[in-house]
Every structure is written in structure tokens, then in C-alpha cells.
Design an enzyme around this catalytic site. Structure first.
Site, PDB file in Angstrom:
ATOM      1  CG  ASP A  13      -2.013  -1.015   1.184  1.00 14.32           C
ATOM      2  OD1 ASP A  13      -2.143  -1.705   0.145  1.00 14.32           O
ATOM      3  OD2 ASP A  13      -2.756  -1.128   2.179  1.00 14.32           O
ATOM      4  CG  ASN A 182     -19.959  -1.793   0.927  1.00 15.03           C
ATOM      5  OD1 ASN A 182     -20.582  -2.125  -0.089  1.00 15.03           O
ATOM      6  ND2 ASN A 182     -18.783  -1.204   0.868  1.00 15.03           N
ATOM      7  CB  THR A 212     -19.820  -3.608   6.960  1.00 17.63           C
ATOM      8  OG1 THR A 212     -19.534  -3.593   5.565  1.00 17.63           O
ATOM      9  CG2 THR A 212     -19.291  -4.897   7.553  1.00 17.63           C
ATOM     10  CG  ASP A 244      -9.406  -5.808   4.660  1.00 16.01           C
ATOM     11  OD1 ASP A 244     -10.283  -6.302   3.934  1.00 16.01           O
ATOM     12  OD2 ASP A 244      -8.541  -5.023   4.246  1.00 16.01           O
TER      13      ASP A 244
HETATM   14  O1  RIB Z   1      -9.205  -3.167   2.319  1.00 16.31           O
HETATM   15  C1  RIB Z   1      -8.074  -2.368   2.297  1.00 16.31           C
HETATM   16  C2  RIB Z   1      -7.104  -2.876   1.286  1.00 16.31           C
HETATM   17  O2  RIB Z   1      -7.679  -2.723   0.015  1.00 16.31           O
HETATM   18  C3  RIB Z   1      -5.800  -2.122   1.219  1.00 16.31           C
HETATM   19  O3  RIB Z   1      -4.827  -2.630   2.090  1.00 16.31           O
HETATM   20  C4  RIB Z   1      -5.414  -2.221  -0.241  1.00 16.31           C
HETATM   21  O4  RIB Z   1      -4.288  -2.993  -0.477  1.00 16.31           O
HETATM   22  C5  RIB Z   1      -6.646  -2.791  -0.933  1.00 16.31           C
HETATM   23  O5  RIB Z   1      -6.493  -4.119  -1.229  1.00 16.31           O
END
Ligand code: RIB
Length: 297
Positions: A13, A182, A212, A244
Site C-alpha cells: 500500500d 457493504n 457493514t 478487513d
Molecule cells: O481493504 C483495504 C485494502 O484494500 C488495502 O490494504 C489495499 O491494499 C486494498 O487491497
């Protein structure tokens, strides 16, 4: 100890923090840049491991400079990396802008697009001994389908987090024990109008849904009427990875029953947004328990 298998993406990221999002064609000076490990699959694996689960990840990294650090980062969180394949080419990346706690993300799948049904097949034994499998949609759809079918054949429940969303055949959805979209994702998944009331969408889904709603918490429906769990009140720094963390906590706590799992997942997700980076605020169990004790929502 809950034993989970996560089938999904791993990304580097590239996060820019700015006062606001740039307009199309505009160049904006940002406040801060960090590169951190992410990807919906990797994030869910780390969140579940921090919450005390035994986690096995099925994924792919590239043979570029990002690949090994991404894999080692998972290992250092206690995630089993035995089923992470190293493929030719770039690892997955996500360019993320964070402004006022919200985010905008562009993902380039890279190696994640090379995660095939054969990779999942090879890990059948570890799936067979899992309490649950978590899968998202940053990998090829055929690999998502293979995960659903292999787990179903082994009678292992699958939590399908349909993000990013695409329409899926009802038959696939029926193979999932829960889907965790969502509102927008649920509408896309069902091929429905995005303006349809989310409760009506939940009633129409061919499988149980945990929906969510960001800071408003979550709704869940096994059968009958959808039930609501309110959100927890926290200071939002970066919402990246909240979904996540929710999914991971839901999977970890599911053995305590659906309402408790949803409540703890809301608490874990709330804690996750209090720090920068998808994994920055992912909590340990004591932090979840402390928030639950502080806020009785
Ligand atoms: O859900 C967040 C994630 O979405 C981030 O870490 C990014 O890599 C994307 O996959």
C-alpha cells in the site's frame, strides 16, 4: 484456538495523506507518505492472527522488491506462509489517498491475478482442517469459485467478503456460509439497483448476510428480519482496512454465536480506524474487550 484459512490478495500500500482528495487534473501537495503492507487477504490474515487465530494464507507474491518483504511481514505476524506462491512479475500494489479519515484506492493486482484454482487445490488438506475459510475478490473469480467449491466439498464454512464487488451467480453465493458486503457491494453482487433499501436486499440474498455500515455498525440476517448492531464511537484517522478487520474478527468470534461475533467485529473494526495504515490499528483481544466494556452498544 480458531483455525482459519485466508485465500486472497497481498498488496504493497502506497499511502498519501492529504487535507482533501485532488480533483481530476489537479496536482495537490500532500502531508505525508508511507508504504505499508496491505491487500484485503493479507489484512484479514493479520487481523485474525492478532486476535489469536491460527491462520494459513493462500496467496501469490511477485518476484520484485516488494514480494519477499510482503511475505515476511505476514510471517512476522504469525501467519503461516507455506501456501504463498512466488510468481514472475510485480506484486500487487494499492495507491491510496487518505483525507479526513476517508480513503480512495486504486489496486493493480499484479501477482494476485496469478493465484489460480490449482494453488487452492494444492492446499486442500489445510482447508479440510480449518474452522472457516475467508475469501475476498481481489483475486481471479475462478479462484474464488474454486475456494467455495473445495471448502463446500470438505464441509468447511466459507465467509465470502465480496470486495471489490462484481455480480456473482446465485449458485456461488449459496455455497457461502455468510457473505459480508457493504450496501453497494450487496446491490452489485445481486445485480440490483443501488438505491434499493439494504434490508430488502438482505432479504433477497440467497445466503445469510452480514452487512457493514461503517460507523453505523452492521446488520445481520440468518433468516427472518435483519438485526442491527450499532457502531462504536472512536476518532477516525484512516478507515483503510476496517472492513478487513471486521471480517477477520467475525470469523474468529463466530463460534460465540452470530450476534456476539458481529458485535466484536464492529468493536475490532472501530479500533482499526484509529491509526494510519490498513494494519496500523488492528487490535489484540484485550483492546477489543476493553472497548466492549467501555461502550455498551
Ligand atoms: O481493504 C483495504 C485494502 O484494500 C488495502 O490494504 C489495499 O491494499 C486494498 O487491497
Amino acid at each position: 484456538m480458531t483455525r482459519l484459512v485466508v485465500v486472497g490478495s497481498i498488496n504493497m500500500d502506497l499511502v498519501t495523506v492529504a487535507a482533501r482528495f485532488p480533483a481530476p487534473g489537479e496536482t495537490l501537495i500532500g502531508d505525508r507518505f508511507v508504504s505499508v503492507h496491505g491487500g484485503k487477504g493479507g489484512n484479514q490474515a493479520v487481523a485474525a492472527a492478532r486476535l489469536g487465530a491460527e491462520v494459513h494464507m493462500i496467496a501469490a507474491i511477485g518476484d520484485d522488491a516488494f514480494g519477499d518483504p510482503l511475505r515476511d511481514g505476514l510471517a512476522s505476524e504469525g501467519v503461516s506462509i507455506e501456501h504463498i506462491a512466488r510468481v514472475e512479475g510485480s506484486s500487487g500494489t494499492a495507491s491510496i489517498t487518505v483525507a479526513n479519515g476517508e480513503n480512495e484506492i486504486v489496486v493493480v493486482p499484479g501477482a494476485n491475478a496469478q493465484l489460480t484454482p490449482a494453488h487452492v487445490s494444492k492446499a486442500q488438506q489445510v482447508i479440510a482442517s480449518a474452522d472457516a475459510v475467508l475469501v475476498q475478490m481481489e483475486i481471479p473469480l475462478e479462484t474464488v469459485e474454486a475456494t467455495l467449491r473445495i471448502a463446500d466439498a470438505q464441509r468447511v464454512p466459507v465467509i465470502l467478503n465480496p470486495a471489490p464487488a462484481q455480480p456473482l451467480p446465485s449458485e456461488w453465493l449459496r455455497l457461502a456460509r455468510y457473505i459480508t458486503p457493504n450496501q453497494h457491494e450487496l446491490a452489485t453482487l445481486l445485480g440490483a439497483d443501488a438505491s434499493e433499501d439494504f434490508r430488502s436486499l438482505m432479504r433477497r440474498a440467497p445466503c445469510p448476510v452480514v452487512l457493514t455500515r461503517g460507523g453505523e455498525g452492521a446488520w445481520f440476517r440468518e433468516e427472518g428480519e435483519p438485526q442491527h448492531q450499532a457502531g462504536f464511537d472512536v476518532e477516525v484517522v484512516d478507515s483503510t482496512g476496517a472492513g478487513d478487520t471486521f471480517n477477520a474478527a467475525f470469523a474468529v468470534y463466530l463460534h460465540e454465536g452470530l450476534p456476539i461475533a458481529v458485535r466484536k467485529a464492529c468493536a475490532a473494526a472501530a479500533l482499526s480506524v484509529t491509526r494510519l495504515g490498513a494494519r496500523g490499528g488492528m487490535p489484540h483481544p484485550a483492546e477489543v474487550e476493553a472497548l466492549l466494556a467501555r461502550q455498551r452498544v
